[in-house]
Motif scaffolding. Structure first.
Motif, PDB file in Angstrom:
ATOM      1  N   ARG A   1       0.812  -1.223   0.000  1.00  0.00           N
ATOM      2  CA  ARG A   1       0.000   0.000   0.000  1.00  0.00           C
ATOM      3  C   ARG A   1       0.846   1.275   0.000  1.00  0.00           C
ATOM      4  NH1 ARG A   1      -2.898   1.285   3.946  1.00  0.00           N
ATOM      5  NH2 ARG A   1      -2.027  -0.070   5.538  1.00  0.00           N
ATOM      6  N   ASN A   2       2.006   1.205  -0.606  1.00  0.00           N
ATOM      7  CA  ASN A   2       2.867   2.376  -0.727  1.00  0.00           C
ATOM      8  C   ASN A   2       2.744   2.978  -2.123  1.00  0.00           C
ATOM      9  OD1 ASN A   2       4.538   2.077   1.892  1.00  0.00           O
ATOM     10  ND2 ASN A   2       4.727   0.052   0.931  1.00  0.00           N
ATOM     11  N   ILE A   3       2.939   4.281  -2.230  1.00  0.00           N
ATOM     12  CA  ILE A   3       2.995   4.953  -3.527  1.00  0.00           C
ATOM     13  C   ILE A   3       4.450   5.055  -3.946  1.00  0.00           C
ATOM     14  CG2 ILE A   3       2.554   7.114  -4.761  1.00  0.00           C
ATOM     15  CD1 ILE A   3       0.174   7.571  -2.930  1.00  0.00           C
ATOM     16  N   VAL A   4       4.774   4.436  -5.098  1.00  0.00           N
ATOM     17  CA  VAL A   4       6.136   4.488  -5.625  1.00  0.00           C
ATOM     18  C   VAL A   4       6.080   5.099  -7.022  1.00  0.00           C
ATOM     19  CG1 VAL A   4       7.010   2.568  -4.263  1.00  0.00           C
ATOM     20  CG2 VAL A   4       5.978   2.116  -6.482  1.00  0.00           C
ATOM     21  N   MET A   5       7.099   5.885  -7.359  1.00  0.00           N
ATOM     22  CA  MET A   5       7.038   6.644  -8.604  1.00  0.00           C
ATOM     23  C   MET A   5       8.152   6.276  -9.589  1.00  0.00           C
ATOM     24  SD  MET A   5       5.797  10.355  -7.087  1.00  0.00           S
ATOM     25  CE  MET A   5       5.388  10.993  -8.717  1.00  0.00           C
ATOM     26  N   THR A   6       9.019   5.343  -9.231  1.00  0.00           N
ATOM     27  CA  THR A   6      10.020   4.815 -10.159  1.00  0.00           C
ATOM     28  C   THR A   6      10.169   3.325  -9.898  1.00  0.00           C
ATOM     29  OG1 THR A   6      11.961   5.143  -8.735  1.00  0.00           O
ATOM     30  CG2 THR A   6      11.284   7.016 -10.088  1.00  0.00           C
ATOM     31  N   ASP A   7      11.011   2.668 -10.687  1.00  0.00           N
ATOM     32  CA  ASP A   7      11.270   1.242 -10.502  1.00  0.00           C
ATOM     33  C   ASP A   7      11.824   0.964  -9.120  1.00  0.00           C
ATOM     34  OD1 ASP A   7      11.860   2.134 -13.370  1.00  0.00           O
ATOM     35  OD2 ASP A   7      11.694  -0.029 -13.634  1.00  0.00           O
ATOM     36  N   TYR A   8      11.526  -0.232  -8.613  1.00  0.00           N
ATOM     37  CA  TYR A   8      12.241  -0.714  -7.444  1.00  0.00           C
ATOM     38  C   TYR A   8      13.727  -0.784  -7.777  1.00  0.00           C
ATOM     39  CZ  TYR A   8       7.738  -2.469  -5.577  1.00  0.00           C
ATOM     40  OH  TYR A   8       6.464  -2.591  -5.107  1.00  0.00           O
ATOM     41  N   LYS A   9      14.567  -0.696  -6.752  1.00  0.00           N
ATOM     42  CA  LYS A   9      16.018  -0.735  -6.943  1.00  0.00           C
ATOM     43  C   LYS A   9      16.628  -1.878  -6.122  1.00  0.00           C
ATOM     44  CE  LYS A   9      16.044   3.126  -9.391  1.00  0.00           C
ATOM     45  NZ  LYS A   9      14.609   3.404  -9.450  1.00  0.00           N
ATOM     46  N   PRO A  10      16.319  -3.130  -6.511  1.00  0.00           N
ATOM     47  CA  PRO A  10      16.822  -4.257  -5.713  1.00  0.00           C
ATOM     48  C   PRO A  10      18.299  -4.529  -5.947  1.00  0.00           C
ATOM     49  CG  PRO A  10      15.653  -5.062  -7.638  1.00  0.00           C
ATOM     50  CD  PRO A  10      15.505  -3.565  -7.656  1.00  0.00           C
ATOM     51  N   ILE A  11      18.967  -4.976  -4.887  1.00  0.00           N
ATOM     52  CA  ILE A  11      20.349  -5.462  -4.963  1.00  0.00           C
ATOM     53  C   ILE A  11      20.399  -6.809  -4.245  1.00  0.00           C
ATOM     54  CG2 ILE A  11      22.736  -5.078  -4.283  1.00  0.00           C
ATOM     55  CD1 ILE A  11      22.277  -2.106  -4.437  1.00  0.00           C
ATOM     56  N   GLN A  12      20.706  -7.859  -4.989  1.00  0.00           N
ATOM     57  CA  GLN A  12      20.859  -9.213  -4.445  1.00  0.00           C
ATOM     58  C   GLN A  12      19.646  -9.635  -3.625  1.00  0.00           C
ATOM     59  OE1 GLN A  12      24.740  -9.927  -2.642  1.00  0.00           O
ATOM     60  NE2 GLN A  12      25.629  -8.260  -3.831  1.00  0.00           N
ATOM     61  N   VAL A  13      18.481  -9.543  -4.235  1.00  0.00           N
ATOM     62  CA  VAL A  13      17.247  -9.999  -3.591  1.00  0.00           C
ATOM     63  C   VAL A  13      16.800 -11.289  -4.276  1.00  0.00           C
ATOM     64  CG1 VAL A  13      14.841  -9.466  -3.084  1.00  0.00           C
ATOM     65  CG2 VAL A  13      16.573  -7.670  -2.952  1.00  0.00           C
ATOM     66  N   ARG A  14      16.861 -12.384  -3.536  1.00  0.00           N
ATOM     67  CA  ARG A  14      16.430 -13.680  -4.085  1.00  0.00           C
ATOM     68  C   ARG A  14      14.996 -14.002  -3.699  1.00  0.00           C
ATOM     69  NH1 ARG A  14      20.262 -17.564  -1.445  1.00  0.00           N
ATOM     70  NH2 ARG A  14      20.380 -15.899   0.098  1.00  0.00           N
ATOM     71  N   GLN A  15      14.555 -13.487  -2.587  1.00  0.00           N
ATOM     72  CA  GLN A  15      13.183 -13.716  -2.138  1.00  0.00           C
ATOM     73  C   GLN A  15      12.649 -12.410  -1.562  1.00  0.00           C
ATOM     74  OE1 GLN A  15      11.859 -16.007   1.573  1.00  0.00           O
ATOM     75  NE2 GLN A  15      11.617 -17.548  -0.025  1.00  0.00           N
ATOM     76  N   TRP A  16      11.473 -11.995  -2.004  1.00  0.00           N
ATOM     77  CA  TRP A  16      10.949 -10.664  -1.681  1.00  0.00           C
ATOM     78  C   TRP A  16      10.099 -10.669  -0.411  1.00  0.00           C
ATOM     79  CZ3 TRP A  16      11.520  -5.981  -4.443  1.00  0.00           C
ATOM     80  CH2 TRP A  16      12.369  -6.078  -5.567  1.00  0.00           C
ATOM     81  N   GLY A  17      10.585 -11.273   0.607  1.00  0.00           N
ATOM     82  CA  GLY A  17       9.939 -11.176   1.904  1.00  0.00           C
ATOM     83  C   GLY A  17       8.630 -11.916   1.985  1.00  0.00           C
ATOM     84  N   LEU A  18       7.873 -11.598   3.015  1.00  0.00           N
ATOM     85  CA  LEU A  18       6.577 -12.227   3.225  1.00  0.00           C
ATOM     86  C   LEU A  18       5.558 -11.750   2.203  1.00  0.00           C
ATOM     87  CD1 LEU A  18       5.073 -14.143   5.181  1.00  0.00           C
ATOM     88  CD2 LEU A  18       4.429 -12.113   6.499  1.00  0.00           C
ATOM     89  N   MET A  19       5.615 -10.424   1.876  1.00  0.00           N
ATOM     90  CA  MET A  19       4.701  -9.887   0.866  1.00  0.00           C
ATOM     91  C   MET A  19       5.252  -8.578   0.317  1.00  0.00           C
ATOM     92  SD  MET A  19       0.629  -8.915   0.980  1.00  0.00           S
ATOM     93  CE  MET A  19       0.796  -7.557   2.132  1.00  0.00           C
ATOM     94  N   THR A  20       5.323  -8.483  -1.018  1.00  0.00           N
ATOM     95  CA  THR A  20       5.572  -7.219  -1.702  1.00  0.00           C
ATOM     96  C   THR A  20       4.474  -7.089  -2.738  1.00  0.00           C
ATOM     97  OG1 THR A  20       7.964  -7.449  -1.360  1.00  0.00           O
ATOM     98  CG2 THR A  20       7.248  -5.860  -3.016  1.00  0.00           C
ATOM     99  N   ASP A  21       3.390  -6.428  -2.362  1.00  0.00           N
ATOM    100  CA  ASP A  21       2.184  -6.428  -3.207  1.00  0.00           C
ATOM    101  C   ASP A  21       1.225  -5.332  -2.752  1.00  0.00           C
ATOM    102  OD1 ASP A  21       0.480  -7.185  -5.207  1.00  0.00           O
ATOM    103  OD2 ASP A  21       0.105  -9.196  -4.429  1.00  0.00           O
ATOM    104  N   TYR A  22       0.191  -5.129  -3.595  1.00  0.00           N
ATOM    105  CA  TYR A  22      -0.859  -4.142  -3.323  1.00  0.00           C
ATOM    106  C   TYR A  22      -0.292  -2.730  -3.190  1.00  0.00           C
ATOM    107  CZ  TYR A  22      -3.666  -8.307  -2.443  1.00  0.00           C
ATOM    108  OH  TYR A  22      -4.288  -9.513  -2.582  1.00  0.00           O
ATOM    109  N   ASN A  23       0.703  -2.420  -3.982  1.00  0.00           N
ATOM    110  CA  ASN A  23       1.270  -1.079  -4.003  1.00  0.00           C
ATOM    111  C   ASN A  23       0.711  -0.274  -5.162  1.00  0.00           C
ATOM    112  OD1 ASN A  23       3.318  -1.254  -1.761  1.00  0.00           O
ATOM    113  ND2 ASN A  23       3.977  -2.997  -3.011  1.00  0.00           N
TER     114      ASN A  23
END
Length: 784
Positions: free
Chosen positions: A581-603
């Protein structure tokens, strides 16, 4: 009427027998210590008033009448002054200005020296560490000369320690060397002890930083060298000849000037113990000023954070309960302003103004002996089989349940750069609320490690930070707790096999909510190196986005990241992190992320390309793309209309935009506001096509929003939208850079940029001229 008179008479009768004791003493610069201390016959000194106050019981108030009180030694308050049955108030008389100073005014007979420099003998045995002329701090003779616009130390140069310059110094042993960390992670300070036969400096010091990676080769400054006395505002004291040299500022009349020099490290100390605390001591309505610099004092590491620290300040409290500092002004201080050391409970700092502070404004630092299996340097660790696996602290010798509220903190870190507005280390449940913090060389608020969590960071306004350092944020934390290991693979295996280790130190959740952050040289919120057990919501991030590195159990929800995004770095499997439920205005900037936590959604994304990229990475299945129209960004109102798609479908909830920072009218009238960004139009709807060059997304700079975001003077140049952090060039180019030239050849468009690169091949080194942070910088880049 008869009843009220009877009650008053009874109260007076009870007070006369000590049942309700309230005592007042008065102090005046025109008083005498032989007086009775009454309003008609006040004492002359605070020391005499305290001597009498210790004989009284109940509540005692010491009223200081208007004037400047110069302390000859630190005022030390103990259980004799305030305890569970006795209250001591030290305050200004209502409506009168009271200055408590650790400085001495000098009576000088100035004579011309040469080249505009004045000289005067000093026969009194005074400490000459800082000099103030007409209330303004003046700088020791230095190289390079003081430059108000320079980024670090107000001027640095590799030439500061060059043998050709050192050769000119007859007595380098009077001087100091100040240098940034090689990676700009704070700074180092040295006393110069001499020079060798090759004109290399010999030094003592360097203990002020916990990351011993060496000095920056260029960002160096030397001071207190007589031969460098060559600019207005500089001074030098020849201790051997007992002579002060000063180069006056333009128009400065030294015959009329007030010249002062601080003499004390601390103004007030409140000292007790955990078993017998000094209690109920309150300082109110005072102006506290002029302490000496402390960067060469003994420092201690704050566990495995990047910090070491001097355990002291102008106002120092250790072993206290229910003590406070309120409605005070603290300024022109050489070191820390306020320090809560070891045991402190229910302390409060409120309504106060901190400016021109040499180091940090407010510090809470517990006793390392309360930490189980502590390590004290980044690369150190305790092997698993030797770990104390009990949860929480040992004992109670640390600050807890304290409040920092409604304080204005700015222009700090004058002499030291590994500092912050509010420092939290080895403490628990500190509430930091409604403070305005800006103009700092490093973070506005810093949490040094997870011990022991429970902090509430709320309604603060923090901006114009990380001005002289790097790899940091307006809010910064480290989490190098017991589970953390400098070798990631070892740490990953240990936490996977023993997840119970993760919250042994960060036992309570730290909450970051309803704040406004802006960092132009880093992240708005930076949770670094294992920071765990955080709840981050309802924050307005104006420029740098939110970073989470390593760590576990972070919930990030309902935040606005203007013109930026989410920066997940080196995440664990099964981290338990949530980003929703966050407002983001550019691409995510991941570094060495193999698993995106419990939930990365509904943004909520403002850019369809950014959402598609996220979904390709396996996140944000249910997230939205929609146009985000804020109510009035130019005035700081980033509220969305109630019928906006973001609110209706995305589940985002508006939060107040007018409650950030200080609230008291006195401070609100002088507090600055952050520069408000112009939201950038979605890249997907941009007329200019987006191209990728060596992992860097670029386009023609074409819109007013892009100009605002970059500070460009016109719509020209190659705009850097994002940089793949895994590309080697990432260390050079940064998001929001504008490429203006390739080897001095103008590149006003991406086409011109590609044309300029045609004559070069992989392995060639080129120079890019880039517009960044309101100025042009040159970058040396090797092509792939």
């Amino acid at each position: 009427m008869k009843t009220s008179k009877l009650i008053s008479a009874v109260c007076f009768w009870l007070s006369s027998f000590g049942v309700y004791a309230q005592t007042e003493y008065f102090i005046s610069v025109e008083g005498k210590d032989s007086n009775a201390g009454s309003v008609e016959a006040p004492f002359a000194s605070l020391e005499k008033a305290l001597e009498e106050a210790r004989k009284a019981s109940g509540e005692v108030t010491l009223f200081l009448r208007e004037g400047t009180y110069r302390l000859q030694k630190t005022i030390v308050l103990t259980t004799a002054d305030g305890n569970q049955s006795k209250t001591l108030n030290i305050r200004s008389y209502p409506g009168e200005k009271v200055v408590i100073s650790g400085g001495q005014e000098l009576d000088l007979d100035w004579k011309p020296y040469k080249k505009g420099i004045m000289q005067a003998p000093i026969t009194d045995p005074v400490l000459m560490d800082m000099l103030l002329v007409n209330g303004e701090i003046r700088h020791m003779a230095r190289y390079p000369n003081y430059d108000e616009q320079a980024i670090r130390f107000n001027g640095t140069s590799a030439e500061a320690t060059a043998p050709s310059r050192v050769k000119q110094w007859k007595h380098p042993e009077t001087g100091y060397l100040h240098a940034m960390h090689r990676s700009d992670w704070g700074d180092f300070h040295y006393r110069i002890t001499g020079k060798d036969n090759k004109n290399q400096l010999t030094l003592e010091g360097g203990w002020q930083n916990n990351r011993q990676s060496g000095l920056h080769p260029d960002n160096r400054m030397v001071e207190n060298i007589f031969e460098e006395l060559d600019a207005p505002g500089e001074w030098f004291f020849d201790a051997e000849k007992k002579r002060l040299y000063y180069y006056p500022m333009p128009g400065e009349n030294m015959e009329q000037a007030v010249v002062e020099t601080p003499q004390l490290k601390h103004l007030f100390e409140i000292r007790g113990t955990a078993s017998e605390p000094a209690a109920n001591i309150h300082l109110e309505g005072l102006q506290l000023t002029q302490t000496v610099r402390t960067f060469m004092e003994a420092y201690e590491p704050l566990l495995r954070s990047d910090w070491t620290i001097y355990r002291g300040a102008a106002i120092f409290m250790e072993g206290t309960e229910h003590c406070s500092l309120s409605d005070c002004d603290l300024y022109n201080l050489g070191g820390n302003a306020v320090f809560f050391s070891k045991y402190n409970r229910d302390a409060e700092v409120s309504g106060s103004h901190f400016t021109n502070i040499g180091a940090s404004a407010i510090c809470f630092v517990g006793d390392p002996q309360c930490v189980r299996s502590p390590s004290f340097e980044y690369s150190q660790f305790v092997p698993f089989d030797q770990l104390d696996r009990k949860k929480g602290p040992k004992g109670n010798n640390y600050p807890a349940d304290c409040l920092v509220k409604d304080n204005l903190i700015h222009k700090i870190g004058l002499f030291e750069k590994q500092i912050t507005g509010i420092e939290l280390s080895m403490c628990q449940s500190i509430t930091v609320s409604h403070n305005s913090i800006y103009d700092t060389p490093r973070a506005g608020i810093n949490v040094s490690e997870g011990t022991w969590g429970g902090h509430i960071i709320e309604y603060n306004d923090i901006f114009d930070t990380v001005k002289e350092t790097g790899d940091h944020g307006s809010f910064n934390s480290w989490g190098r707790d017991r589970f953390w290991h400098p070798d990631y693979k070892t740490m990953e295996e240990m936490t996977a096999n023993h997840p119970e280790l993760i919250l042994l130190d960060a036992v309570k959740t730290t909450t970051i909510r309803h704040n406004r952050f802006r960092c132009d040289r880093g992240w708005d919120i930076d949770l670094d190196d294992g920071s765990s057990n955080y709840h981050i919501y309802n924050n307005l991030c104006l420029n740098g986005g939110i970073k989470l590195r390593e760590g576990f159990y972070r919930i990030v929800e309902n935040n606005i990241m203007v013109n930026n995004s989410f920066h997940p770095h080196v995440w664990f499997l099964q981290s338990g992190d949530v980003f929703t439920r966050n407002i983001v205005m550019t691409d995510y900037k991941p570094i060495q992320v193999r698993q995106w936590g419990l939930m990365t959604d509904y943004n909520i994304f403002t850019d369809s390309t950014a959402l598609l990229t996220a979904q390709k990475n396996g996140t944000d299945t249910h997230s939205l793309v929609c146009e985000v129209v804020f109510a009035n960004p130019s005035t700081g109102d980033f509220t969305l209309s109630d019928d906006a798609e973001t609110v209706v479908k995305g589940g985002f909830h508006n939060f107040p935009m007018d409650e950030f920072g200080v609230q008291s009218p006195r401070l609100k009238s002088i507090a600055h506001q952050p520069e408000m960004p112009a939201p950038i139009v979605s890249r997907s709807n941009s007329e200019a096509p987006i191209e990728v060059w060596q992992g860097v997304e670029i386009k023609n700079l074409t819109t007013l929003g892009e100009r605002s975001a970059t500070g460009m003077d016109s719509e020209r140049g190659v705009y850097v939208l994002s940089v793949n952090p895994l590309e080697s060039i990432h260390t050079q180019l940064k998001t929001n850079d504008v490429i203006l030239k390739v080897n001095n050849q103008p590149t006003n468009t991406t086409q011109e940029f590609k044309e300029a690169l045609k004559e070069h091949k992989a392995g060639d080194k080129i120079t890019l001229t880039v517009f960044r942070s309101q100025k042009e910088v040159s970058l040396s880049v090797v092509l792939r």
